[in-house]
Design a protein around this motif. Sequence first.
Motif, PDB file in Angstrom:
ATOM      1  N   THR A  56       9.432 -33.752 -18.966  1.00 26.16           N
ATOM      2  CA  THR A  56       8.829 -32.446 -19.253  1.00 26.16           C
ATOM      3  C   THR A  56       9.851 -31.330 -19.089  1.00 26.16           C
ATOM      4  O   THR A  56       9.889 -30.378 -19.882  1.00 26.16           O
ATOM      5  CB  THR A  56       7.631 -32.197 -18.320  1.00 26.16           C
ATOM      6  OG1 THR A  56       6.697 -33.268 -18.451  1.00 26.16           O
ATOM      7  CG2 THR A  56       6.946 -30.881 -18.657  1.00 26.16           C
ATOM      8  N   ALA A  57      10.688 -31.440 -18.062  1.00 22.34           N
ATOM      9  CA  ALA A  57      11.733 -30.440 -17.853  1.00 22.34           C
ATOM     10  C   ALA A  57      12.717 -30.429 -19.025  1.00 22.34           C
ATOM     11  O   ALA A  57      13.158 -29.360 -19.471  1.00 22.34           O
ATOM     12  CB  ALA A  57      12.476 -30.720 -16.545  1.00 22.34           C
ATOM     13  N   LEU A  58      13.043 -31.606 -19.537  1.00 23.59           N
ATOM     14  CA  LEU A  58      13.965 -31.693 -20.669  1.00 23.59           C
ATOM     15  C   LEU A  58      13.372 -31.030 -21.908  1.00 23.59           C
ATOM     16  O   LEU A  58      14.047 -30.262 -22.603  1.00 23.59           O
ATOM     17  CB  LEU A  58      14.292 -33.152 -20.949  1.00 23.59           C
ATOM     18  CG  LEU A  58      15.280 -33.420 -22.087  1.00 23.59           C
ATOM     19  CD1 LEU A  58      16.634 -32.784 -21.793  1.00 23.59           C
ATOM     20  CD2 LEU A  58      15.435 -34.925 -22.301  1.00 23.59           C
ATOM     21  N   LEU A  59      12.097 -31.305 -22.174  1.00 22.18           N
ATOM     22  CA  LEU A  59      11.442 -30.688 -23.330  1.00 22.18           C
ATOM     23  C   LEU A  59      11.356 -29.166 -23.162  1.00 22.18           C
ATOM     24  O   LEU A  59      11.580 -28.412 -24.115  1.00 22.18           O
ATOM     25  CB  LEU A  59      10.047 -31.273 -23.500  1.00 22.18           C
ATOM     26  CG  LEU A  59       9.973 -32.747 -23.925  1.00 22.18           C
ATOM     27  CD1 LEU A  59       8.525 -33.221 -23.938  1.00 22.18           C
ATOM     28  CD2 LEU A  59      10.614 -32.949 -25.288  1.00 22.18           C
ATOM     29  N   GLY A  60      11.036 -28.727 -21.953  1.00 21.16           N
ATOM     30  CA  GLY A  60      10.963 -27.288 -21.702  1.00 21.16           C
ATOM     31  C   GLY A  60      12.313 -26.618 -21.876  1.00 21.16           C
ATOM     32  O   GLY A  60      12.410 -25.518 -22.440  1.00 21.16           O
ATOM     33  N   ALA A  61      13.371 -27.268 -21.392  1.00 19.99           N
ATOM     34  CA  ALA A  61      14.713 -26.704 -21.526  1.00 19.99           C
ATOM     35  C   ALA A  61      15.131 -26.631 -22.985  1.00 19.99           C
ATOM     36  O   ALA A  61      15.728 -25.638 -23.430  1.00 19.99           O
ATOM     37  CB  ALA A  61      15.699 -27.553 -20.723  1.00 19.99           C
ATOM     38  N   LEU A  62      14.810 -27.666 -23.758  1.00 19.70           N
ATOM     39  CA  LEU A  62      15.146 -27.653 -25.183  1.00 19.70           C
ATOM     40  C   LEU A  62      14.394 -26.544 -25.918  1.00 19.70           C
ATOM     41  O   LEU A  62      14.947 -25.889 -26.807  1.00 19.70           O
ATOM     42  CB  LEU A  62      14.827 -29.011 -25.808  1.00 19.70           C
ATOM     43  CG  LEU A  62      15.735 -30.178 -25.391  1.00 19.70           C
ATOM     44  CD1 LEU A  62      15.184 -31.497 -25.914  1.00 19.70           C
ATOM     45  CD2 LEU A  62      17.159 -29.956 -25.872  1.00 19.70           C
ATOM     46  N   ALA A  63      13.126 -26.350 -25.540  1.00 16.89           N
ATOM     47  CA  ALA A  63      12.345 -25.273 -26.168  1.00 16.89           C
ATOM     48  C   ALA A  63      12.921 -23.911 -25.832  1.00 16.89           C
ATOM     49  O   ALA A  63      12.999 -23.022 -26.696  1.00 16.89           O
ATOM     50  CB  ALA A  63      10.891 -25.364 -25.707  1.00 16.89           C
ATOM     51  N   MET A  64      13.341 -23.721 -24.582  1.00 11.77           N
ATOM     52  CA  MET A  64      13.944 -22.455 -24.183  1.00 11.77           C
ATOM     53  C   MET A  64      15.258 -22.223 -24.921  1.00 11.77           C
ATOM     54  O   MET A  64      15.560 -21.115 -25.356  1.00 11.77           O
ATOM     55  CB  MET A  64      14.167 -22.439 -22.667  1.00 11.77           C
ATOM     56  CG  MET A  64      12.890 -22.406 -21.852  1.00 11.77           C
ATOM     57  SD  MET A  64      13.182 -22.680 -20.076  1.00 11.77           S
ATOM     58  CE  MET A  64      14.205 -21.247 -19.674  1.00 11.77           C
ATOM     59  N   GLU A  65      16.043 -23.278 -25.060  1.00 14.98           N
ATOM     60  CA  GLU A  65      17.327 -23.168 -25.751  1.00 14.98           C
ATOM     61  C   GLU A  65      17.126 -22.820 -27.225  1.00 14.98           C
ATOM     62  O   GLU A  65      17.852 -21.990 -27.792  1.00 14.98           O
ATOM     63  CB  GLU A  65      18.084 -24.493 -25.631  1.00 14.98           C
ATOM     64  CG  GLU A  65      19.465 -24.495 -26.242  1.00 14.98           C
ATOM     65  CD  GLU A  65      20.479 -23.767 -25.381  1.00 14.98           C
ATOM     66  OE1 GLU A  65      21.602 -23.544 -25.875  1.00 14.98           O
ATOM     67  OE2 GLU A  65      20.154 -23.398 -24.233  1.00 14.98           O
ATOM     68  N   ALA A  66      16.126 -23.418 -27.843  1.00 13.23           N
ATOM     69  CA  ALA A  66      15.872 -23.173 -29.263  1.00 13.23           C
ATOM     70  C   ALA A  66      15.340 -21.775 -29.528  1.00 13.23           C
ATOM     71  O   ALA A  66      15.590 -21.191 -30.583  1.00 13.23           O
ATOM     72  CB  ALA A  66      14.883 -24.213 -29.802  1.00 13.23           C
ATOM     73  N   SER A  67      14.619 -21.218 -28.549  1.00 13.72           N
ATOM     74  CA  SER A  67      14.030 -19.885 -28.735  1.00 13.72           C
ATOM     75  C   SER A  67      14.937 -18.762 -28.252  1.00 13.72           C
ATOM     76  O   SER A  67      14.554 -17.593 -28.271  1.00 13.72           O
ATOM     77  CB  SER A  67      12.688 -19.806 -28.002  1.00 13.72           C
ATOM     78  OG  SER A  67      12.877 -20.009 -26.609  1.00 13.72           O
ATOM     79  N   ASP A  68      16.127 -19.113 -27.787  1.00 14.58           N
ATOM     80  CA  ASP A  68      17.103 -18.119 -27.303  1.00 14.58           C
ATOM     81  C   ASP A  68      16.551 -17.261 -26.174  1.00 14.58           C
ATOM     82  O   ASP A  68      16.855 -16.062 -26.078  1.00 14.58           O
ATOM     83  CB  ASP A  68      17.564 -17.207 -28.455  1.00 14.58           C
ATOM     84  CG  ASP A  68      18.383 -17.957 -29.489  1.00 14.58           C
ATOM     85  OD1 ASP A  68      19.065 -18.922 -29.104  1.00 14.58           O
ATOM     86  OD2 ASP A  68      18.324 -17.573 -30.674  1.00 14.58           O
TER      87      ASP A  68
END
Length: 269
Positions: A56-68
Amino acid sequence: MTMAATAQEGQVRRSAPQQESGGGLPGAVAAEWSKLWGLRSTWLCLAVAVAATGGTALLGALAMEASDTVGDRVQANGLVSMSIMLSQFAMVAVASLIVTGEYATGAMRTTLTTVPRRGRMLLAKTAVLGVVSFVTGCLAGASTMAAGVAVFGDAMVFETAPVVHAVVGTGGYMAGVSLFTMGLGVLTRSTAGAITAAIGVLMALPTISTMIGNETVSAVVDRMPATAGLPLMTGIEDPYGWGVGTLWLAGWALLALAAGWALLARRDA
């Protein structure tokens, strides 16, 4: 009565407490430890708790990275509170089954025959579950940092306080929630009942409180286990710091365990 008979009777009386002790508290703890790790469900649930938290942390981090939405610095515990919301229920399952599983199979009769002092039995289960859930929580917290490093790289900042909150704080939260759930299991004697009650307290009530927006309801929910654990994992000071949060979390766990012991001492296995 002859002197030999008197001596034999005294020997029997002296040996009775030793037979009743059954190894005392250390023996009861050793038995509970063996029973817990002898179940495949324990290994599966603990693995899920750690893997689901990290995933879940990995998915959240990827979402944050993609949304700048990521700044120049990301604290080590920045992903914990989001990642633990669902994975905590794997530990809830373990905490429930440590008691209700024995009631379902009838093994509780054997347990109470081996350890007839019910307070000692409950204390042994509490000690074993407390250690296992704390260590699992620490590993789960560490997995969120590993996920953050994999996505954010050098933007992750490993200062002492956030790291301690992410690891030790998550361990403390998992331990508190697990012991609270075990108390519910002793009260209900039902796996479904204990898990349902835990979900209601940890997720349903906070969600309903947000929807209602009532100040009194919000004040009550702010002192329940889910909210009390946030300062431990994140270090926030609103509505209170991690010290007060620890007291509230421990209080809920002790209340559930005390209520469970009160009923356990008065009813049949």
